[in-house]
Write an enzyme that holds these catalytic residues in place. Structure first.
Site, PDB file in Angstrom:
ATOM      1  N   ASP A  82       0.852  -1.182   0.000  1.00 28.99           N
ATOM      2  CA  ASP A  82       0.000   0.000   0.000  1.00 28.99           C
ATOM      3  C   ASP A  82       0.895   1.242   0.000  1.00 28.99           C
ATOM      4  O   ASP A  82       1.844   1.316   0.798  1.00 28.99           O
ATOM      5  CB  ASP A  82      -0.882  -0.043   1.271  1.00 28.99           C
ATOM      6  N   THR A  96      -4.378  13.804 -13.920  1.00 28.76           N
ATOM      7  CA  THR A  96      -5.566  13.941 -14.772  1.00 28.76           C
ATOM      8  C   THR A  96      -5.794  15.389 -15.215  1.00 28.76           C
ATOM      9  O   THR A  96      -5.372  16.330 -14.526  1.00 28.76           O
ATOM     10  CB  THR A  96      -6.811  13.451 -13.988  1.00 28.76           C
ATOM     11  N   ASP A  97      -6.488  15.558 -16.329  1.00 29.30           N
ATOM     12  CA  ASP A  97      -6.867  16.910 -16.762  1.00 29.30           C
ATOM     13  C   ASP A  97      -7.960  17.497 -15.876  1.00 29.30           C
ATOM     14  O   ASP A  97      -8.246  18.695 -15.946  1.00 29.30           O
ATOM     15  CB  ASP A  97      -7.305  16.911 -18.239  1.00 29.30           C
ATOM     16  N   LYS A 119      -6.256  14.746  -6.558  1.00 22.28           N
ATOM     17  CA  LYS A 119      -5.195  14.613  -7.568  1.00 22.28           C
ATOM     18  C   LYS A 119      -4.428  15.937  -7.708  1.00 22.28           C
ATOM     19  O   LYS A 119      -3.203  15.946  -7.864  1.00 22.28           O
ATOM     20  CB  LYS A 119      -5.780  14.196  -8.928  1.00 22.28           C
ATOM     21  N   LEU A 154     -17.729   4.753 -17.585  1.00 23.58           N
ATOM     22  CA  LEU A 154     -18.776   4.937 -18.597  1.00 23.58           C
ATOM     23  C   LEU A 154     -18.720   3.926 -19.748  1.00 23.58           C
ATOM     24  O   LEU A 154     -19.731   3.282 -20.059  1.00 23.58           O
ATOM     25  CB  LEU A 154     -18.726   6.370 -19.147  1.00 23.58           C
ATOM     26  N   PRO A 208     -27.471   4.057 -18.580  1.00 20.05           N
ATOM     27  CA  PRO A 208     -27.692   5.338 -17.907  1.00 20.05           C
ATOM     28  C   PRO A 208     -26.793   6.434 -18.471  1.00 20.05           C
ATOM     29  O   PRO A 208     -25.590   6.241 -18.668  1.00 20.05           O
ATOM     30  CB  PRO A 208     -27.310   5.035 -16.449  1.00 20.05           C
TER      31      PRO A 208
HETATM   32  N1  LIG Z   1      -8.934   6.471 -16.040  1.00 18.13           N
HETATM   33  C1  LIG Z   1      -8.757   7.685 -16.548  1.00 18.13           C
HETATM   34  O1  LIG Z   1      -9.439   8.062 -17.481  1.00 18.13           O
HETATM   35  C2  LIG Z   1      -7.660   8.591 -16.010  1.00 18.13           C
HETATM   36  C3  LIG Z   1      -7.462   9.798 -16.645  1.00 18.13           C
HETATM   37  C4  LIG Z   1      -6.436  10.612 -16.192  1.00 18.13           C
HETATM   38  C5  LIG Z   1      -5.619  10.215 -15.141  1.00 18.13           C
HETATM   39  N2  LIG Z   1      -5.850   9.036 -14.527  1.00 18.13           N
HETATM   40  C6  LIG Z   1      -4.941   8.658 -13.434  1.00 18.13           C
HETATM   41  O2  LIG Z   1      -4.236   7.495 -13.838  1.00 18.13           O
HETATM   42  C7  LIG Z   1      -3.982   6.658 -12.721  1.00 18.13           C
HETATM   43  C8  LIG Z   1      -4.529   5.273 -12.976  1.00 18.13           C
HETATM   44  O3  LIG Z   1      -5.920   5.356 -13.246  1.00 18.13           O
HETATM   45  P1  LIG Z   1      -6.784   4.041 -13.546  1.00 18.13           P
HETATM   46  O4  LIG Z   1      -7.983   4.467 -14.287  1.00 18.13           O
HETATM   47  O5  LIG Z   1      -5.903   2.991 -14.104  1.00 18.13           O
HETATM   48  O6  LIG Z   1      -7.219   3.636 -12.055  1.00 18.13           O
HETATM   49  P2  LIG Z   1      -7.747   2.250 -11.511  1.00 18.13           P
HETATM   50  O7  LIG Z   1      -8.737   2.601 -10.447  1.00 18.13           O
HETATM   51  O8  LIG Z   1      -8.169   1.350 -12.620  1.00 18.13           O
HETATM   52  O9  LIG Z   1      -6.459   1.572 -10.851  1.00 18.13           O
HETATM   53  C9  LIG Z   1      -5.873   2.081  -9.680  1.00 18.13           C
HETATM   54  C10 LIG Z   1      -4.915   1.028  -9.135  1.00 18.13           C
HETATM   55  O10 LIG Z   1      -4.275   1.585  -7.984  1.00 18.13           O
HETATM   56  C11 LIG Z   1      -4.295   0.630  -6.936  1.00 18.13           C
HETATM   57  N3  LIG Z   1      -4.332   1.338  -5.653  1.00 18.13           N
HETATM   58  C12 LIG Z   1      -5.349   2.087  -5.149  1.00 18.13           C
HETATM   59  N4  LIG Z   1      -5.039   2.535  -3.925  1.00 18.13           N
HETATM   60  C13 LIG Z   1      -3.783   2.064  -3.646  1.00 18.13           C
HETATM   61  C14 LIG Z   1      -2.912   2.190  -2.545  1.00 18.13           C
HETATM   62  N5  LIG Z   1      -3.285   2.873  -1.452  1.00 18.13           N
HETATM   63  N6  LIG Z   1      -1.694   1.596  -2.586  1.00 18.13           N
HETATM   64  C15 LIG Z   1      -1.331   0.891  -3.697  1.00 18.13           C
HETATM   65  N7  LIG Z   1      -2.132   0.705  -4.763  1.00 18.13           N
HETATM   66  C16 LIG Z   1      -3.343   1.290  -4.749  1.00 18.13           C
HETATM   67  C17 LIG Z   1      -5.572  -0.175  -7.155  1.00 18.13           C
HETATM   68  O11 LIG Z   1      -5.493  -1.441  -6.524  1.00 18.13           O
HETATM   69  C18 LIG Z   1      -5.633  -0.252  -8.673  1.00 18.13           C
HETATM   70  O12 LIG Z   1      -4.954  -1.389  -9.165  1.00 18.13           O
HETATM   71  C19 LIG Z   1      -4.629   7.349 -11.519  1.00 18.13           C
HETATM   72  O13 LIG Z   1      -3.631   8.053 -10.831  1.00 18.13           O
HETATM   73  C20 LIG Z   1      -5.636   8.294 -12.144  1.00 18.13           C
HETATM   74  O14 LIG Z   1      -5.840   9.417 -11.316  1.00 18.13           O
HETATM   75  C21 LIG Z   1      -6.855   8.211 -14.945  1.00 18.13           C
END
Ligand SMILES: NC(=O)c1ccc[n+]([C@@H]2O[C@H](COP(=O)([O-])OP(=O)(O)OC[C@H]3O[C@@H](n4cnc5c(N)ncnc54)[C@H](O)[C@@H]3O)[C@@H](O)[C@H]2O)c1
Length: 346
Positions: free
Chosen positions: A57, A130-131, A159, A195, A210
């Site tokens: 973690d 993220t944006d 973030k 989504l 939805p």
């Molecule tokens: N999905 C999007 O469209 C998007 C867009 C821009 C930025 N991001 C950023 O990209 C990154 C990844 O996004 P994602 O969509 O793959 O997220 P996700 O929710 O699919 O995956 C997050 C991962 O982080 C792990 N995690 C969560 N809390 C934790 C902790 N305390 N210690 C260790 N591991 C932990 C989870 O187990 C999971 O495997 C994030 O930082 C998110 O803010 C995502």
């Protein structure tokens, strides 16, 4: 390079892990395995001698110190986060703990590790953000790297906080940091609460699809494998201390996006009668729902020569096909806590 990837069992992190291994990097995947994680996302590389997985973690500083000392990475790519805006409305505390405090602990662990090794300038702490930190746009304009921060949900505020911490550790301690802020991702292995998979899976089940509000919220859709490619490029070539916006050059309203997915499904898995679009149902909007995000991609394009490789139509076609071929992957995730329920109505 040897990369420590946090959150590598999630959606985007696993795409980074798979691509990094394919390109010959060594990867240590550190993930706490929360509800959003799935080790099947990295099953294709699990037996690779260049790959290791550690369940830990990012809020656990001692665990971070142990992993860094044992694996001696050349770079950290930090993707671990709580990532679902709707969940951040219902339970913001977890977002503060993981996204803010977790990032703080990771920065401190990385700083101690980097200082103990004589502050190598080749080391990188790449923070993936993220944006959404930039807030909400009207009908025109785009987010550049200089757009002032204006986060409006607990998720985007957490973030934004983590981005500020990373910049501060770069300025104050000289930690070699680089940041990226990207738009909405979609593609294979997307957790079935977001989504695009919600639309595909509800359509296949014949359930209402939805759409929040009138469906007019606009996002710039980025195919996840393009994002992973951009992230590895920024890691290798990005200028220290800089941030790079990453977009898909594919702005679509939610309603347009959903209709495109329905049309693809109509062609690939026709319903007995009518179109999947008949299932579209407008539901109460998300509180504080940002109207529009759009990325000015000029820095990463002009400085690093990167552009997305697919249009949203091509990427959605690949995504729909992937979900049709990977039913056992998504079925196993549908029992997870909160999946399939309306969250974040405050
Ligand atoms: N999905 C999007 O469209 C998007 C867009 C821009 C930025 N991001 C950023 O990209 C990154 C990844 O996004 P994602 O969509 O793959 O997220 P996700 O929710 O699919 O995956 C997050 C991962 O982080 C792990 N995690 C969560 N809390 C934790 C902790 N305390 N210690 C260790 N591991 C932990 C989870 O187990 C999971 O495997 C994030 O930082 C998110 O803010 C995502």
């Amino acid at each position: 390079m040897k990369l420590l990837v946090t959150g590598g069992a999630g959606f985007i992190g696993s795409a980074v892990v798979r691509l990094a291994i394919a390109r010959g990097h060594r990867v240590v995947n550190l993930d706490a395995l929360t509800y959003a994680a799935c080790l099947d996302n990295v099953a294709s590389v699990a037996g690779d001698p260049n790959y290791a997985f550690v369940q830990a973690d990012i809020r656990d500083r001692a665990a971070l110190d142990r992993v860094l000392a044992e694996h001696q990475p050349d770079a950290v790519m930090h993707l671990a986060a709580e990532s679902h805006v709707d969940r951040s409305i219902d339970a913001p505390g977890t977002f503060i703990e993981t996204n803010v405090l977790g990032t703080f602990h990771l920065l401190e662990a990385a700083r101690a590790y980097w200082q103990a090794r004589g502050r190598p300038q080749g080391f990188r702490f790449h923070h993936i953000s993220t944006d959404e930190v930039f807030g909400s746009l009207g009908p025109t304009g785009q987010f550049s790297e200089n757009t002032p921060y204006d986060p409006r949900s607990p998720y985007s505020a957490s973030k934004a906080s983590s981005d500020h911490l990373v910049r501060a550790w770069g300025e104050t301690y000289g930690l070699p940091v680089v940041l990226t802020n990207c738009s909405n991702n979609y593609g294979p292995y997307h957790f079935p609460e977001k989504l695009v998979p919600v639309v595909i899976l509800n359509a296949l089940a014949g359930r209402p699809i939805p759409i929040y509000g009138a469906g007019l919220n606009v996002r710039d859709w980025l195919y996840v494998e393009d994002h992973a490619d951009a992230l590895l490029l920024v890691l290798e070539k990005g200028v220290l201390g800089e941030s790079y916006n990453i977009g898909g050059e594919n702005e679509r309203s939610n309603l347009d996006l959903v209709r495109t997915i329905c049309t693809l499904l109509d062609a690939k898995r026709p319903r007995q009668t009518g179109s999947y679009a008949d299932l579209i149902t407008f539901v109460t909007d998300r509180p504080g729902h940002d109207a529009r995000y759009a990325i000015d991609p000029s820095r990463i394009r002009d400085e690093l020569g990167w552009r997305p490789s697919v249009t949203v139509e091509e990427g959605l076609e690949r995504t729909v096909e992937w979900y049709l071929r990977h039913e056992s992957w998504w079925r196993a995730l549908q029992d997870r806590d909160g999946v399939g329920r309306r969250l974040g109505t405050a």
